[in-house]
Design an enzyme around this catalytic site. Structure first.
Site, PDB file in Angstrom:
ATOM      1  N   TYR A  33       0.827  -1.204   0.000  1.00 56.80           N
ATOM      2  CA  TYR A  33       0.000   0.000   0.000  1.00 56.80           C
ATOM      3  C   TYR A  33       0.859   1.251   0.000  1.00 56.80           C
ATOM      4  O   TYR A  33       2.078   1.193   0.214  1.00 56.80           O
ATOM      5  CB  TYR A  33      -0.962  -0.005   1.198  1.00 56.80           C
ATOM      6  CG  TYR A  33      -0.329   0.347   2.533  1.00 56.80           C
ATOM      7  CD1 TYR A  33       0.560  -0.522   3.152  1.00 56.80           C
ATOM      8  CD2 TYR A  33      -0.629   1.554   3.166  1.00 56.80           C
ATOM      9  CE1 TYR A  33       1.127  -0.194   4.383  1.00 56.80           C
ATOM     10  CE2 TYR A  33      -0.064   1.880   4.393  1.00 56.80           C
ATOM     11  CZ  TYR A  33       0.812   1.014   4.984  1.00 56.80           C
ATOM     12  OH  TYR A  33       1.390   1.342   6.190  1.00 56.80           O
ATOM     13  N   ARG A  52       8.158   4.195  -4.678  1.00 56.73           N
ATOM     14  CA  ARG A  52       8.213   3.208  -3.593  1.00 56.73           C
ATOM     15  C   ARG A  52       7.150   2.110  -3.796  1.00 56.73           C
ATOM     16  O   ARG A  52       7.390   0.943  -3.486  1.00 56.73           O
ATOM     17  CB  ARG A  52       8.019   3.896  -2.239  1.00 56.73           C
ATOM     18  CG  ARG A  52       8.254   2.935  -1.068  1.00 56.73           C
ATOM     19  CD  ARG A  52       8.224   3.648   0.254  1.00 56.73           C
ATOM     20  NE  ARG A  52       6.914   4.216   0.529  1.00 56.73           N
ATOM     21  CZ  ARG A  52       6.655   5.029   1.548  1.00 56.73           C
ATOM     22  NH1 ARG A  52       7.631   5.381   2.388  1.00 56.73           N
ATOM     23  NH2 ARG A  52       5.450   5.513   1.745  1.00 56.73           N
ATOM     24  N   ARG A 100      -7.603 -20.504  -1.905  1.00 53.37           N
ATOM     25  CA  ARG A 100      -6.539 -20.362  -0.905  1.00 53.37           C
ATOM     26  C   ARG A 100      -5.482 -21.445  -1.025  1.00 53.37           C
ATOM     27  O   ARG A 100      -5.747 -22.633  -0.858  1.00 53.37           O
ATOM     28  CB  ARG A 100      -7.142 -20.398   0.497  1.00 53.37           C
ATOM     29  CG  ARG A 100      -6.159 -19.984   1.580  1.00 53.37           C
ATOM     30  CD  ARG A 100      -6.787 -20.076   2.958  1.00 53.37           C
ATOM     31  NE  ARG A 100      -5.924 -19.496   3.982  1.00 53.37           N
ATOM     32  CZ  ARG A 100      -4.858 -20.099   4.491  1.00 53.37           C
ATOM     33  NH1 ARG A 100      -4.500 -21.296   4.049  1.00 53.37           N
ATOM     34  NH2 ARG A 100      -4.128 -19.495   5.419  1.00 53.37           N
ATOM     35  N   LYS A 147       6.524  -1.911   1.890  1.00 55.89           N
ATOM     36  CA  LYS A 147       5.334  -1.328   2.521  1.00 55.89           C
ATOM     37  C   LYS A 147       4.156  -2.293   2.350  1.00 55.89           C
ATOM     38  O   LYS A 147       3.240  -2.069   1.558  1.00 55.89           O
ATOM     39  CB  LYS A 147       5.029   0.052   1.944  1.00 55.89           C
ATOM     40  CG  LYS A 147       4.123   0.900   2.846  1.00 55.89           C
ATOM     41  CD  LYS A 147       4.170   2.346   2.460  1.00 55.89           C
ATOM     42  CE  LYS A 147       3.121   3.200   3.156  1.00 55.89           C
ATOM     43  NZ  LYS A 147       3.215   3.250   4.607  1.00 55.89           N
ATOM     44  N   GLU A 180      12.050   2.362  14.113  1.00 50.65           N
ATOM     45  CA  GLU A 180      11.142   3.418  13.657  1.00 50.65           C
ATOM     46  C   GLU A 180       9.849   3.320  14.455  1.00 50.65           C
ATOM     47  O   GLU A 180       9.670   2.402  15.259  1.00 50.65           O
ATOM     48  CB  GLU A 180      10.860   3.268  12.157  1.00 50.65           C
ATOM     49  CG  GLU A 180      10.174   1.956  11.809  1.00 50.65           C
ATOM     50  CD  GLU A 180       9.904   1.773  10.315  1.00 50.65           C
ATOM     51  OE1 GLU A 180       9.755   2.769   9.594  1.00 50.65           O
ATOM     52  OE2 GLU A 180       9.821   0.604   9.891  1.00 50.65           O
ATOM     53  N   LEU A 205      10.997   1.181   7.041  1.00 48.39           N
ATOM     54  CA  LEU A 205      10.403   1.711   5.813  1.00 48.39           C
ATOM     55  C   LEU A 205      11.121   3.026   5.504  1.00 48.39           C
ATOM     56  O   LEU A 205      11.236   3.892   6.378  1.00 48.39           O
ATOM     57  CB  LEU A 205       8.911   1.982   6.018  1.00 48.39           C
ATOM     58  CG  LEU A 205       8.239   2.492   4.737  1.00 48.39           C
ATOM     59  CD1 LEU A 205       8.028   1.357   3.753  1.00 48.39           C
ATOM     60  CD2 LEU A 205       6.919   3.174   5.049  1.00 48.39           C
TER      61      LEU A 205
HETATM   62  N1  PDD Z   1       2.823   5.251   7.452  1.00 42.00           N
HETATM   63  N2  PDD Z   1       7.437   3.807   8.979  1.00 42.00           N
HETATM   64  C1  PDD Z   1       6.291   3.104   8.952  1.00 42.00           C
HETATM   65  C2  PDD Z   1       6.252   1.766   9.589  1.00 42.00           C
HETATM   66  C3  PDD Z   1       5.159   3.657   8.297  1.00 42.00           C
HETATM   67  O1  PDD Z   1       4.015   2.955   8.253  1.00 42.00           O
HETATM   68  C4  PDD Z   1       5.248   4.944   7.725  1.00 42.00           C
HETATM   69  C5  PDD Z   1       4.094   5.568   7.003  1.00 42.00           C
HETATM   70  C6  PDD Z   1       6.472   5.637   7.799  1.00 42.00           C
HETATM   71  C7  PDD Z   1       6.652   6.992   7.187  1.00 42.00           C
HETATM   72  O2  PDD Z   1       6.647   6.914   5.792  1.00 42.00           O
HETATM   73  P1  PDD Z   1       6.143   8.129   4.899  1.00 42.00           P
HETATM   74  O3  PDD Z   1       6.944   9.308   5.272  1.00 42.00           O
HETATM   75  O4  PDD Z   1       6.378   7.674   3.502  1.00 42.00           O
HETATM   76  O5  PDD Z   1       4.677   8.310   5.225  1.00 42.00           O
HETATM   77  C8  PDD Z   1       7.546   5.026   8.429  1.00 42.00           C
HETATM   78  C9  PDD Z   1       1.665   5.707   6.709  1.00 42.00           C
HETATM   79  C10 PDD Z   1       1.466   7.167   6.752  1.00 42.00           C
HETATM   80  C11 PDD Z   1       0.465   4.936   7.226  1.00 42.00           C
HETATM   81  O6  PDD Z   1       0.585   3.729   7.334  1.00 42.00           O
HETATM   82  O7  PDD Z   1      -0.547   5.528   7.521  1.00 42.00           O
END
Ligand code: PDD
Length: 286
Positions: A33, A52, A100, A147, A180, A205
């Protein structure tokens, strides 16, 4: 106004927007996603988000469901139909629906879902006073650089943060280093004014906001170091902050029971938020 979702070629009212029970996103979390911020009806950092998305799809060998030109057209139509001016767009792509079975089904068509919604601006108190984080063990799989929609550990961490009255949970690896947040990247500013964040290896990520902040900080002549940092180092840091699509740059003033710096948003974080906000809004594409 009723919300509209894009599901596999159709724009549907939310109530009727469904994926198949055998969709591999539901059965195996076999999907990826992206979350993209919408500002004044345009997209923030559209190109790096799509880049990405392609990287995540490539790592899982899921075929892109359509060309980028078509994808961009659906993105705009989803935002338009939901009348989103400032908000967020979600894109989810799974390997598709098939009986499945663990191995990839041959010839399956990927599923593509998009939703968009308005988002209230961040509570100004969070920016004025700073946010708090707790630390939790990083229990995710070994490829959080992809992601993927497998977000259960992230949801568990965020729930723990919520129960603790904190804004975010910082995930900590076996070596005691902060990888993170559950939905954001983690940063500290050392006593020497070095801005430190985990390197973009398989352990995190590589946030699009992270990349933007690295760029604006570099252009402003600030000192950047991409290396792991421990929880102890973070608690003793002068400043700390998080970055994400939905937050941009948010100062952190408490980590577990420890006060960060003087317990209020620091100079460098404020500057980075201003620099990144400018950069993001200038880069909006319609
Ligand atoms: N989340 N790390 C993780 C685990 C994340 O899920 C996200 C983003 C980030 C930051 O990435 P970016 O700057 O590209 O948004 C870091 C999104 C916003 C979400 O899941 O809602």
């Amino acid at each position: 106004m009723s919300r509209i979702a894009y599901v596999n070629g159709r724009y549907l009212p939310h109530r009727q927007a469904c994926v198949h029970i055998e969709d591999r996103g539901f059965q195996f979390a076999d999907g990826v996603y992206e979350v993209i911020a919408v500002r004044s009806g345009g997209f923030v950092d559209e190109a790096p988000h799509l880049k990405r998305l392609h990287r995540s799809l490539g790592e899982l060998t899921i075929a892109p469901p359509m060309s980028d030109a078509a994808l961009k057209a659906v993105m705009r139509e989803t935002v338009r139909r939901n009348r989103v001016v400032d908000g967020i767009l979600y894109i989810q792509i799974t390997r598709g629906a098939a009986p499945r079975d663990f191995p990839f089904p041959p010839g399956v068509r990927p599923s593509l879902i998009m939703t968009a919604r308005a988002q209230r601006p961040l509570d100004p108190k969070i920016l004025e006073r700073g946010a708090t984080v707790i630390t939790v063990p990083d229990i995710r799989w070994a490829r959080p650089d992809i992601k993927s929609v497998a977000l259960l550990p992230n949801a568990l961490g965020k729930q723990r943060a919520k129960e603790a009255g904190a804004y975010e949970a910082w995930q900590v690896d076996h070596d005691g280093n902060v990888t993170e947040g559950t939905s954001s990247n983690a940063w500290i500013v050392t006593a020497k004014n070095e801005i430190v964040t985990h390197p973009a290896d398989h352990g995190i990520l590589n946030g699009v906001t992270r990349l933007g902040v690295l760029q604006v900080a570099h252009e402003a002549g600030l000192v950047l170091v991409e290396r792991p940092f421990s929880v102890a180092e973070a608690k003793a840091a002068g400043e700390a902050f998080l970055t994400s699509t939905t937050n941009f740059v948010v100062p952190i003033v408490r980590i577990d029971e420890a006060t960060v710096g003087e317990g209020r948003p620091g100079e460098i974080v404020r500057r980075l938020r201003a620099l990144y906000s400018d950069f993001a809004l200038k880069g909006v594409v319609r």
